[in-house]
Design an enzyme around this catalytic site. Structure first.
Site, PDB file in Angstrom:
ATOM      1  N   GLU A  50       0.837  -1.191   0.000  1.00 23.70           N
ATOM      2  CA  GLU A  50       0.000   0.000   0.000  1.00 23.70           C
ATOM      3  C   GLU A  50       0.877   1.248   0.000  1.00 23.70           C
ATOM      4  OE1 GLU A  50      -4.130  -1.382   2.155  1.00 23.70           O
ATOM      5  OE2 GLU A  50      -2.606  -0.450   3.410  1.00 23.70           O
TER       6      GLU A  50
ATOM      7  N   CYS B   4      -0.923   7.100   9.901  1.00 23.43           N
ATOM      8  CA  CYS B   4       0.308   6.537  10.448  1.00 23.43           C
ATOM      9  C   CYS B   4       0.048   5.218  11.171  1.00 23.43           C
ATOM     10  CB  CYS B   4       0.934   7.544  11.411  1.00 23.43           C
ATOM     11  SG  CYS B   4       2.483   7.000  12.151  1.00 23.43           S
TER      12      CYS B   4
END
Length: 357
Positions: free
Chosen positions: A95, A348
């Protein structure tokens, strides 16, 4: 000739591209043309390289390939963030994420690149590490994320602007400095003014504290930004959060950072996840001030993005600002990172090699 035997052109620098075309008994300038088609126009089909002779396009199609990772799926967040699930030649999946610079959704983007399939560090708060580690990415697979994302973005926004992606951060899946050679090769490719032409100071490499890599990076003479994933200021807690700390504890990590700053003259960025009831006490703030105040450094506070199956929680806003105030009062150059992409699991610590939601 099947695709396995074909020469992979993605990942070649300009000199290598020219040498390959010379080997096909073509003039050197044809290498420059192909190089621009790949790196400036995100073109992976030789038949679309319209300024090449038809005979050369056919020859290239028979003898070479440009393997930009295939976008299997794209998710778009409310703030304009875009997460891509990409498939590599060997069917492994990674990703990468495009994060808008502002909330107007019309600005340029920061691209978050992956450097490994999975991650060997296995940080206790991170989704990527929960899936294990499979392999390092090659430089062409790292650059392919840039080209594939930019091509998809240009198509969806119907804009060919070169500045659509203005910054690149190596903060996706994996520990960049454990794939050192391929990462640095990809940095040079991003920076090449004859190709992508992204300024060095627009590139950030993040590490969980791979000291050997930090020492090597200091010798590279590259004006990028080094970011350190800190997350705790004592070894006992950091050992639990980041297992790499057992190999490179704080008393080993910080001298390497000090040497990096002294050698490069570059300010280092520290990233600190805010984990409720874990690392946000007044004592934690005091320890951080003691560690960071002597350094040429910025500190980014990152409110935790909760991950299914993990025990950590995002702190309340009041706690975040209290912790921020303690650090600011201590004299640190501190900021709170604005949340991006959390609604599509693109923030994150949330990247995986598949879509689980």
């Amino acid at each position: 000739m099947n695709s396995i035997e074909k020469k992979q052109l993605l990942g070649l620098d300009l000199n290598q591209m020219e040498e390959f075309l010379l080997g096909l008994e073509e003039p050197r300038f044809r290498g420059r043309q192909v190089y621009k088609w790949i790196y400036q126009k995100e073109c992976s089909s030789f038949y679309e390289m319209s300024d090449l002779p038809r005979s050369l396009r056919k020859k290239l199609d028979e003898k070479a390939r440009v393997s930009i990772p295939r976008v299997l799926k794209q998710r778009v967040g409310k703030d304009g963030s875009r997460k891509f699930l990409m498939e590599l030649d060997d069917k492994k999946k990674i990703e990468c994420v495009l994060l808008p610079q502002s909330r107007d959704k019309k600005s340029s983007y920061t691209l978050c690149l992956s450097t490994q399939v999975g991650c060997p560090i296995a940080c206790s708060f991170c989704a990527t590490g929960q899936s294990g580690f499979q392999r390092n990415l090659k430089a062409f697979e790292i650059i392919g994320q840039y080209l594939g994302s930019k091509k998809e973005l240009s198509k969806r926004l119907k804009s060919p602007r070169a500045e659509l992606i203005s910054n690149v951060v190596y903060m996706g899946m994996g520990e960049p400095l454990l794939n050192y050679d391929e990462v640095i090769k990809s940095v040079h490719m991003l920076n090449d003014p004859r190709g992508i032409n992204l300024g060095q100071r627009r590139i950030t490499i993040s590490t969980s504290g791979e000291v050997a890599g930090i020492k090597k990076l200091a010798q590279e003479n590259i004006q990028l930004t080094l970011a350190i994933s800190l997350h705790a200021c004592d070894n006992s807690l950091r050992d639990q959060l980041i297992p790499l700390n057992r190999k490179y504890p704080l008393e080993v990590l910080f001298p390497a950072i000090e040497d990096y700053i002294a050698f490069t003259g570059r300010r280092v960025t520290f990233e600190y996840l805010l984990l409720d009831e874990v690392n946000m006490s007044r004592n934690d703030a005091n320890k951080m001030v003691k560690l960071l105040k002597p350094l040429l450094a910025n500190l980014n506070l990152i409110p935790y993005n909760e991950i299914e199956g993990l025990p950590f929680k995002k702190p309340e806003t009041a706690k975040i600002w209290q912790f921020y105030q303690w650090l600011q009062d201590g004299g640190l150059n501190v900021s709170i990172r604005e949340e991006r992409g959390s609604d599509i699991n693109a923030a994150c610590g949330q990247l995986r090699s598949d879509y689980r939601r």
